[in-house]
Design an enzyme around this catalytic site. Structure first.
Site, mmCIF file in Angstrom:
data_model
loop_
_atom_site.group_PDB
_atom_site.id
_atom_site.type_symbol
_atom_site.label_atom_id
_atom_site.label_comp_id
_atom_site.label_asym_id
_atom_site.label_seq_id
_atom_site.Cartn_x
_atom_site.Cartn_y
_atom_site.Cartn_z
ATOM 1 N N ARG A 47 0.803 -1.482 0.317
ATOM 2 C CA ARG A 47 0.048 0.207 0.124
ATOM 3 C C ARG A 47 0.695 1.116 -0.146
ATOM 4 O O ARG A 47 1.851 1.089 0.450
ATOM 5 C CB ARG A 47 -0.338 -0.075 1.564
ATOM 6 C CG ARG A 47 -1.661 -1.056 1.360
ATOM 7 C CD ARG A 47 -3.425 -0.827 2.727
ATOM 8 N NE ARG A 47 -1.449 -1.784 3.386
ATOM 9 C CZ ARG A 47 -2.504 -1.997 4.797
ATOM 10 N NH1 ARG A 47 -3.882 -1.193 5.060
ATOM 11 N NH2 ARG A 47 -1.489 -2.714 5.588
ATOM 12 N N LYS A 103 2.182 1.510 7.541
ATOM 13 C CA LYS A 103 2.092 0.962 8.924
ATOM 14 C C LYS A 103 3.796 1.787 9.176
ATOM 15 O O LYS A 103 4.162 2.596 8.766
ATOM 16 C CB LYS A 103 2.926 -0.430 8.150
ATOM 17 C CG LYS A 103 1.893 -1.517 7.069
ATOM 18 C CD LYS A 103 0.850 -1.539 8.478
ATOM 19 C CE LYS A 103 1.297 -2.955 9.012
ATOM 20 N NZ LYS A 103 -0.034 -2.486 10.171
ATOM 21 N N TYR A 129 -0.462 4.072 10.633
ATOM 22 C CA TYR A 129 -1.002 2.924 11.823
ATOM 23 C C TYR A 129 0.535 2.157 12.894
ATOM 24 O O TYR A 129 1.712 2.224 11.499
ATOM 25 C CB TYR A 129 -1.461 1.779 11.397
ATOM 26 C CG TYR A 129 -2.945 1.577 10.502
ATOM 27 C CD1 TYR A 129 -3.272 2.089 10.899
ATOM 28 C CD2 TYR A 129 -3.271 1.564 8.912
ATOM 29 C CE1 TYR A 129 -5.079 2.202 10.676
ATOM 30 C CE2 TYR A 129 -4.094 1.567 8.363
ATOM 31 C CZ TYR A 129 -4.960 2.659 9.011
ATOM 32 O OH TYR A 129 -6.642 2.076 8.199
ATOM 33 N N HIS A 185 -0.577 0.700 15.858
ATOM 34 C CA HIS A 185 -0.283 -0.510 16.975
ATOM 35 C C HIS A 185 1.051 -0.956 17.908
ATOM 36 O O HIS A 185 1.676 -1.867 17.612
ATOM 37 C CB HIS A 185 -0.162 -1.798 16.310
ATOM 38 C CG HIS A 185 -1.466 -1.299 14.823
ATOM 39 N ND1 HIS A 185 -2.582 -1.799 15.620
ATOM 40 C CD2 HIS A 185 -1.657 -1.788 14.018
ATOM 41 C CE1 HIS A 185 -3.749 -1.846 14.687
ATOM 42 N NE2 HIS A 185 -3.586 -1.350 13.121
ATOM 43 N N GLU A 236 -5.172 4.208 13.902
ATOM 44 C CA GLU A 236 -5.955 3.237 14.815
ATOM 45 C C GLU A 236 -6.139 3.825 15.790
ATOM 46 O O GLU A 236 -7.459 3.008 16.888
ATOM 47 C CB GLU A 236 -5.713 1.693 14.976
ATOM 48 C CG GLU A 236 -3.957 1.898 15.834
ATOM 49 C CD GLU A 236 -3.327 2.087 15.656
ATOM 50 O OE1 GLU A 236 -1.765 2.207 16.364
ATOM 51 O OE2 GLU A 236 -2.701 2.785 14.330
ATOM 52 N N ASP A 244 -2.311 -7.712 15.121
ATOM 53 C CA ASP A 244 -1.810 -6.484 15.422
ATOM 54 C C ASP A 244 -1.829 -5.938 16.320
ATOM 55 O O ASP A 244 -1.102 -4.748 16.219
ATOM 56 C CB ASP A 244 -1.853 -5.752 13.298
ATOM 57 C CG ASP A 244 -3.235 -5.069 13.895
ATOM 58 O OD1 ASP A 244 -4.480 -5.871 14.227
ATOM 59 O OD2 ASP A 244 -4.075 -4.671 12.896
ATOM 60 N N MET A 256 -3.320 -7.522 6.895
ATOM 61 C CA MET A 256 -3.933 -8.434 5.901
ATOM 62 C C MET A 256 -4.614 -7.517 4.854
ATOM 63 O O MET A 256 -4.945 -7.296 3.494
ATOM 64 C CB MET A 256 -5.271 -8.489 6.071
ATOM 65 C CG MET A 256 -5.096 -10.360 7.334
ATOM 66 S SD MET A 256 -6.510 -10.546 8.349
ATOM 67 C CE MET A 256 -7.407 -10.897 6.891
#
Length: 380
Positions: A26, A84, A103, A105, A127, A279, A310
Site C-alpha cells: 500500500r 505501517k 498505523y 499498533h 487506529e 496486529d 491483511m
C-alpha cells in the site's frame, strides 16, 4: 520543553516514503490526494516507486503535482504519512521536529514505541483516532477489508489442497455447511460474519455487548446467529468450529486473549484460525504473526493465518479506501499545525500516541508499561 514548531504552525511539506515492511504494497497517498494537498499550497514529496505495489506509477504522482524524491528527502518533510509502523531501518529518520501519521499498533510493536520516545517524535496513530461515539474512523475501512478477507482466506484454507479439512464453506444439497465462529462483532467481525453467511456458512457471531449485536440484527442474513459471548460459550463453540475468526479490539491496548492453547488442541484437525487481532498482539494463544509470503503456520493440526497487514493483499483497494478517510486529517494538520488541528478535529487527541518523549494515550501507556501524559500537555 516547548512543543516542536511543527505542532503549532502549518507544515509546509508532506513526505510519503515507500513502505518497506515485508509484503506491504500500500501507499499512504493517492494521486488524487496529492492533487488536493498541492492545491492548498502544500509541497508533497513522494519517494520514487512508492506506489508501484498498489498499481500507481511515478508518472501519476508527478502529474498530480508531487515531487519525486529519495527516501531521505521524503522522511525529511515536516509531516510524514505512512501506512505501517516504522521498521528498524527507518528508526534513524525519527526526530523531535517530525510529525508521523500512520498505523502504529504500539501494543504489538513495543520496540517502535521505544524508538519514537527516544527520538522525541510526535506520532499520531490512525487506529486510535476515536470519535465521541466510540467509532474509529481511520481504522474502519481497513477493518472492513480485513474482515471480508478473513472469510475468503478461511474458505480457501479449508480446502484440502491448502491443508484444510476438505470442507466447502457453504456446503451443498444434503451436506451441512462449514461452521464459522467469529469472536467480536465490530467492523472486522461483522464483515467476516456477513461474507461467510453470504457464502452459506453456518455462522455464530459472538460479542459481549447485547447492544452491538442488536444493532447488527436488522442486517442479519443467512445462517447467521448473534450470541452474547461468555467463556463457557466460547469453550463450547470453538472446538466444533471449522473456521474461527479472531476479531476483537481494545483501542491502543493489547487484544484480550479469548482462546487458550488447550482450546485450540480440542479443535478438529484441518480446521482454520484467522486471527485478525494479531496486529494488537492476537486473541488466540497459539497465533504468531505471519506474512503474505508465508501466511500460515500449523499447530495441533490447526492452520493459523495471522498476517499483520491483511489489507496489504489488495493494495489498490486498500490505498483508495485509506486515503478517503485520512486525507481530511492530513489537510487540517498540514494546513494549521497539529495543535490547531485538534480544535477542528478533537478526535485527533486520542490519535496522539507519543510526543516530546512521552506517551499520550492511556492504552498505549499500559501496554508499554510507562506513565501517561495528557495529550493536551503534549501539544503545549
Amino acid at each position: 520543553m516547548a512543543a516542536p514548531p511543527t505542532l503549532t504552525a502549518p507544515m509546509a511539506t508532506i513526505g510519503v516514503p515507500t513502505e518497506i515492511k515485508r509484503d506491504e504494497r500500500r501507499v499512504a497517498l493517492s494521486p488524487d490526494g496529492v492533487q488536493e494537498l498541492v492545491g492548498q499550497g502544500i509541497e508533497v514529496r513522494v519517494q520514487a516507486g512508492a506506489g508501484i505495489g498498489a498499481g500507481i506509477d511515478d508518472e501519476a504522482f508527478a502529474a498530480a503535482g508531487a515531487r519525486l524524491v529519495s527516501r531521505e528527502e521524503a522522511w525529511a518533510a515536516h509531516l510524514v504519512v505512512k501506512v505501517k509502523e516504522p521498521q528498524p531501518e527507518e528508526f534513524t529518520y525519527l526526530r523531535p521536529d517530525l510529525v508521523l501519521f500512520t498505523y502504529l499498533h504500539l501494543a504489538a510493536y513495543p520496540d517502535v514505541g521505544r524508538a519514537l520516545l527516544e527520538a522525541g517524535t510526535t506520532a499520531v496513530a490512525y487506529e486510535t483516532v476515536q470519535l465521541e461515539d466510540g467509532s474509529l474512523p481511520l481504522l474502519a475501512p481497513m477493518s472492513e477489508i480485513a474482515g471480508r478477507l478473513a472469510a475468503q482466506v478461511g474458505a480457501h484454507l479449508l480446502e484440502r489442497p491448502h491443508g484444510g479439512r476438505g470442507v466447502l464453506i457453504g456446503g451443498c444439497t444434503g451436506v451441512r455447511p462449514a461452521r464459522v465462529v467469529v469472536l467480536g462483532a465490530g467492523t472486522v467481525g461483522w464483515n467476516a460474519a456477513r461474507i461467510a453467511a453470504g457464502m452459506d456458512a453456518e455462522v455464530f457471531l459472538l460479542d459481549r455487548s447485547p447492544q452491538r449485536l442488536r444493532s447488527r440484527e436488522a442486517e442479519r442474513r443467512g445462517r447467521l446467529v448473534g450470541l452474547v459471548s461468555s467463556r463457557s460459550l466460547v469453550e463450547r463453540l470453538v472446538p466444533a468450529a471449522d473456521l474461527v475468526v479472531g476479531a476483537v479490539l481494545t483501542p491502543g491496548s493489547r487484544a484480550p486473549m479469548l482462546v487458550d492453547e488447550a482450546l485450540v488442541q480440542r479443535m478438529k484437525p484441518g480446521s482454520v484460525i484467522v486471527d485478525v487481532a494479531i496486529d494488537q498482539g492476537g486473541c488466540i494463544a497459539t497465533s504468531r504473526e505471519t506474512t503474505h509470503t508465508d501466511p500460515v503456520h500449523t499447530l495441533h493440526g490447526v492452520q493459523h493465518y495471522a498476517v499483520g497487514n491483511m489489507p496489504g493483499a489488495v493494495p489498490f483497494t486498500s490505498t483508495e479506501a485509506l486515503v478517503s478517510v485520512t486525507l481530511p486529517y492530513i489537510m487540517v494538520m498540514a494546513g494549521r499545525g497539529l495543535a490547531e488541528a485538534v480544535t477542528d478535529r478533537p478526535e485527533l487527541l486520542s490519535g496522539l500516541n507519543t510526543a516530546d518523549g512521552a506517551v499520550c494515550h492511556p492504552g498505549v501507556a499500559r501496554a508499554l508499561g510507562v506513565a501517561t501524559r495528557h495529550p493536551m500537555a503534549c501539544l503545549r
